[in-house]
Design an enzyme around this catalytic site. Sequence first.
Site, mmCIF file in Angstrom:
data_model
loop_
_atom_site.group_PDB
_atom_site.id
_atom_site.type_symbol
_atom_site.label_atom_id
_atom_site.label_comp_id
_atom_site.label_asym_id
_atom_site.label_seq_id
_atom_site.Cartn_x
_atom_site.Cartn_y
_atom_site.Cartn_z
ATOM 1 N N ASP A 69 -59.874 -38.569 31.731
ATOM 2 C CA ASP A 69 -58.753 -39.405 32.155
ATOM 3 C C ASP A 69 -58.732 -39.420 33.680
ATOM 4 O O ASP A 69 -58.597 -38.376 34.319
ATOM 5 C CB ASP A 69 -57.453 -38.816 31.592
ATOM 6 C CG ASP A 69 -56.237 -39.585 32.050
ATOM 7 O OD1 ASP A 69 -56.229 -40.805 31.865
ATOM 8 O OD2 ASP A 69 -55.308 -38.979 32.608
ATOM 9 N N THR A 102 -56.659 -45.911 34.267
ATOM 10 C CA THR A 102 -56.653 -45.186 35.551
ATOM 11 C C THR A 102 -58.057 -45.052 36.132
ATOM 12 O O THR A 102 -58.215 -45.026 37.346
ATOM 13 C CB THR A 102 -56.043 -43.777 35.374
ATOM 14 O OG1 THR A 102 -56.685 -43.144 34.268
ATOM 15 C CG2 THR A 102 -54.563 -43.855 35.090
ATOM 16 N N THR A 103 -59.066 -44.959 35.259
ATOM 17 C CA THR A 103 -60.451 -44.857 35.758
ATOM 18 C C THR A 103 -60.916 -46.216 36.270
ATOM 19 O O THR A 103 -61.485 -46.327 37.351
ATOM 20 C CB THR A 103 -61.388 -44.373 34.629
ATOM 21 O OG1 THR A 103 -60.809 -43.224 34.015
ATOM 22 C CG2 THR A 103 -62.749 -44.010 35.154
ATOM 23 N N ASP A 400 -51.764 -41.845 26.599
ATOM 24 C CA ASP A 400 -52.321 -43.170 26.925
ATOM 25 C C ASP A 400 -52.066 -44.162 25.792
ATOM 26 O O ASP A 400 -51.681 -45.302 26.012
ATOM 27 C CB ASP A 400 -53.833 -43.076 27.190
ATOM 28 C CG ASP A 400 -54.131 -42.449 28.548
ATOM 29 O OD1 ASP A 400 -53.180 -41.941 29.164
ATOM 30 O OD2 ASP A 400 -55.296 -42.449 28.974
#
Length: 536
Positions: A69, A102-103, A400
């Site tokens: 994550d 987020t990545t 998530d």
Amino acid sequence: MALAFDEYGRPFIIIKEQEQKTRVRGLEAQKANILAAKSVARILRTSLGPKGMDKMLQGPDGDVTISNDGATILEQMEVENQIGKLMVELSKSQDYEIGDGTTGVVVTAGALLEQAEQLLERGIHPIRIAEGYELASKVAVDHLSQISQKFDFSLDNMESLVQTCMTTLSSKIVNRCKRMLAEIAVKAVLAVADLERKDVNLDLIKVEGKVGGKLEDTELVYGIVVDKDMSHPQMPKRIEDAKIAILTCPFEPPKPKTKHKVDIDTVEKFEALREAERTYFDEMVQQCKEAGATLVICQWGFDDEANHLLMHRGLPAVRWVGGVELELIAIATGGRIVPRFQELTPEKLGKAGLVREKGFGTTKDRMLYIEQCANSRAVTIFIRGGTKMMVDETKRSLHDALCVARNLIRDNSIVYGGGSAEIACSIAVEAAADKIPGVEQYAVRAFADALDAVPMALAENSGLQPIDTLTAVKAQHIKERNPYLGIDCNDVGTNDMREQNVFETLIGKKQQILLATQVVKMILKIDDVISPSGYQ
């Protein structure tokens, strides 16, 4: 050392202790900043997609975290560089607002900066690059809205929500159970959602984990699970149709606010004191019994005497329950939190169909399940896993998935994943570049190239030839005018993401592009960095 002179010709220093500071300016400063941001993006690049690798991070106190994550990795890395910290903030803001992607947002920002570096070397002014990026991001966001699709869901038909959550979970370590976990996440969100207002309060979903068992034992409890057990081992372990008194006052005699000292010099005085305490405990237990309570949940502890008395009076009790858990229990059971025994009335009691204590394996660990509540708008996801690291990563993965389900209830528009949205936007931005006069055209084309970084990273992480795969998919996109073609990471045999059921939320994807563009603009506008020379 640079000196300036006042109107009387006296010299003065502009920057104090200037010789102890390092200063980088102009193109050199911009390149240093871009290099720092690129190195952070490069770390996360290999974690992107269903075949992305995990990172293992060891904290200063020896705690080990294994995750892919983006927000978790960057938070645990303790980045020192100021521009690196901007990238950490970027992934955090994506996490807070959307909860997923987020990545991807960091990889996109890194690719935009990489393209900007080449433009800077060609002599294009950074402000013109920033303006070009701004134009391109508007084109990309508008195109996302055009290729997005809406889908309908209801409490009975939630397949589309489950499919979208499965896309999020497929890139996590828990992907072997992604169907089961996606269903749990969607059911939990729908249980607490207000579908009329299109609002979901994720605070009402408690995620509790316990090491032991296997991932398949993870369950959704329509009620609350508390990591406590009954205060006395001889109290009943199962209570049906429980009426729960939720207390924030301790089971002990009141202590005067002033400093006090009691001199006891005879046995009679000691007996009288003990009797007074016992009477006080008796009254407290009696007040609970009179209100009709069959279970007491207390925020504070109580001593052995009170415990013994509660057991004899047949009033099961749980002690040391945290404030957040008390609130959730109150919401679920429809009870009121009572601060004083005198205020306890039958109307303030919570109601639950079943309260049971459950043991795990051969350990003495027990947990309390409060189920069949009067108001099931508070639920618990109870995670099991072989190791603590597995349980922690499952918690992050489920967070998530919960966020994705919440976003879809707020706005039920989706775009297709697998890099298809990025490729479609890249083609649209490239086409729009031809109509833009001036130097900004170079920046808009660079933006289109940067958008290809996500599908390229997906192909690379899946063991495919990145350039060959991307060019083949892009050609197919233009030839068939099909914006749903992406990278076939799982080797299913088709590039059409509609057939593979790979969805992403529209608001999540839009946020990624807008946030990445904002941060890149901010970094490009910095042309002078002054820092203490000892600071690297």
